[in-house]
Enzyme design. Structure first.
Site, PDB file in Angstrom:
ATOM      1  N   ASP A  51     -46.309  -7.118 -22.178  1.00 13.59           N
ATOM      2  CA  ASP A  51     -47.015  -7.744 -21.058  1.00 13.59           C
ATOM      3  C   ASP A  51     -48.257  -6.926 -20.743  1.00 13.59           C
ATOM      4  O   ASP A  51     -48.178  -5.860 -20.131  1.00 13.59           O
ATOM      5  CB  ASP A  51     -46.090  -7.824 -19.842  1.00 13.59           C
ATOM      6  CG  ASP A  51     -46.689  -8.649 -18.716  1.00 13.59           C
ATOM      7  OD1 ASP A  51     -47.875  -9.019 -18.808  1.00 13.59           O
ATOM      8  OD2 ASP A  51     -45.968  -8.929 -17.738  1.00 13.59           O
ATOM      9  N   HIS A  52     -49.407  -7.422 -21.167  1.00 13.65           N
ATOM     10  CA  HIS A  52     -50.673  -6.716 -20.993  1.00 13.65           C
ATOM     11  C   HIS A  52     -51.336  -7.033 -19.650  1.00 13.65           C
ATOM     12  O   HIS A  52     -52.405  -6.532 -19.351  1.00 13.65           O
ATOM     13  CB  HIS A  52     -51.619  -7.085 -22.147  1.00 13.65           C
ATOM     14  CG  HIS A  52     -52.795  -6.189 -22.284  1.00 13.65           C
ATOM     15  ND1 HIS A  52     -54.086  -6.586 -21.981  1.00 13.65           N
ATOM     16  CD2 HIS A  52     -52.903  -4.906 -22.696  1.00 13.65           C
ATOM     17  CE1 HIS A  52     -54.930  -5.612 -22.201  1.00 13.65           C
ATOM     18  NE2 HIS A  52     -54.241  -4.563 -22.638  1.00 13.65           N
ATOM     19  N   SER A  53     -50.705  -7.869 -18.830  1.00 18.10           N
ATOM     20  CA  SER A  53     -51.278  -8.214 -17.527  1.00 18.10           C
ATOM     21  C   SER A  53     -51.237  -7.004 -16.596  1.00 18.10           C
ATOM     22  O   SER A  53     -50.427  -6.092 -16.771  1.00 18.10           O
ATOM     23  CB  SER A  53     -50.529  -9.385 -16.897  1.00 18.10           C
ATOM     24  OG  SER A  53     -49.213  -9.006 -16.548  1.00 18.10           O
ATOM     25  N   SER A  55     -57.221  -9.895 -18.238  1.00 14.48           N
ATOM     26  CA  SER A  55     -56.709  -8.709 -18.934  1.00 14.48           C
ATOM     27  C   SER A  55     -56.806  -8.802 -20.455  1.00 14.48           C
ATOM     28  O   SER A  55     -56.304  -7.922 -21.152  1.00 14.48           O
ATOM     29  CB  SER A  55     -55.228  -8.496 -18.556  1.00 14.48           C
ATOM     30  OG  SER A  55     -54.443  -9.613 -18.944  1.00 14.48           O
TER      31      SER A  55
END
Length: 362
Positions: free
Chosen positions: A297-299, A136
């Site tokens: 949280d970029h996941s 990601s």
């Protein structure tokens, strides 16, 4: 005479060495020790506690999350060890090796047009085996640089999934990347390799007719099955409620980036038009760490409530991404699934007041 005999013997030994080397591929997912593994998942922390380079690790041997003693940018960590064949190729062209780096947010000097899929990953392979590393992180890996980790990756949490596959599976992987319409920004795929992969690497592949999605079962080198879901831009629906939840059983909890900027986020979906509910995860807590919100949280991942299914994905739940390509790689593994499900601290309930309350206490 002796010199000629020595040259002949050395030539024979060298050819035998090359032959045996070719039988055991170096292109495999590797852990912090450099040992080959069938698959792994990394979860990098956000930088809220100045721990933005630390990461949790999981593979088939760990029985859940363990905290790595390396940092994500280390030249001796899991990512560097997995990318080593690529670094070696940069030093000297290695015959019979191929790679493709793709991203909707590639490093300079590249810019991906919005017509391409919202997807990031690395493919490395030779004629024996290869890895598909889905992730990601924008601008990862840095363009043709052994210092592969981009500074922009420090701030937010990120997720990575690496799977080692036999060479033959990369024909199907090429098809899945075609449906995603992945933007390849750096590649070298030999002419003798699968045309499906070469076509994507050359940015010359996308679906021309229905169906506008593809589902494929991929079998790892050690026999574990993964299901790849891929949708093309003309699919026109959310990846999770429109594709994933219609093909796996159980209510789905989706972790995507909470910063939607100018795009409109999709609410949790408990509609009767889909077989399972789809909930937005709003807060996550990694083992022995403070909880953090989806805004750092970029996941992208999703898990069923019973932990039977876990997917590492490419896409956020927002209206604009209904019109873009992307995908998810899922596996039916309760140990892995429950490791993710236990991270959830808050999720968004559906607007229907009868729907599930949106907070979990563990």
């Amino acid at each position: 005479m002796e010199t000629s005999r020595y040259t002949s013997v050395m030539g024979f030994l060298l050819s035998v060495g090359i032959l045996f080397q070719g039988c055991d591929s170096a292109v495999k997912c590797r852990n912090d020790r450099g040992d080959e593994v069938d698959w792994y998942i990394l979860y990098k922390r956000p930088n809220e506690d100045k721990l933005g380079l630390s990461y949790f690790y999981m593979d088939e041997s760990t029985n859940g999350w363990i905290l790595s003693q390396e940092n994500i940018s280390s030249d001796s960590g899991t990512l560097a060890n997995t990318l080593r064949p690529l670094f070696d190729f940069y030093d000297r062209k290695i015959e019979g090796f191929g790679y493709m780096l793709y991203s909707d947010q590639p490093p300079k000097p590249y810019v991906a047009p919005p017509s391409f899929g919202h997807s990031k990953g690395v493919v490395l392979l030779d004629k024996a085996s290869g890895v598909w590393l889905s992730h990601s992180t924008p601008k990862f890996p840095v363009y043709r640089n052994k210092a592969f980790w981009p500074d922009n990756g420090n701030a937010n949490a990120q997720a990575f999934m690496c799977v080692t596959y036999p060479y033959k599976q990369f024909k199907e992987i090429g098809v899945q990347l075609k449906y995603i319409h992945a933007y390849s920004y750096d590649s070298e795929i030999p002419t003798t390799f699968h045309n499906e992969l070469r076509c994507v690497a050359q940015r010359d592949c996308y679906p021309k007719k229905e169906p506008w999605f593809s589902q494929a079962t991929l079998t790892s080198s050690r026999g574990r099955n993964f299901i790849s879901f891929a949708k093309y831009t003309r699919f026109g629906d959310d990846l999770y409620s429109g594709l994933v939840t219609k093909n796996i059983r159980g209510n789905l909890y989706v972790k995507s980036w909470g910063k939607m900027h100018h795009n409109r986020g999709l609410p949790s979906n408990c509609s009767k038009s889909i077989p399972n509910h789809v909930y937005n995860v709003k807060e996550v807590k990694l083992p022995n760490r403070r909880a953090f919100s989806d805004t750092v949280d970029h996941s992208k991942w999703c898990v069923t409530a019973d932990g039977d299914w876990i997917c590492i994905a490419d896409m956020n739940r927002e209206e604009s991404q209904m019109k873009r390509g992307g995908g998810a790689i899922c596996t039916n593994d309760r140990v892995v699934g429950m490791a993710f499900y236990r991270l959830i601290r808050n999720f968004e309930p559906c607007k229907d007041p009868r729907s599930t309350v949106g907070r979990r206490e563990l």
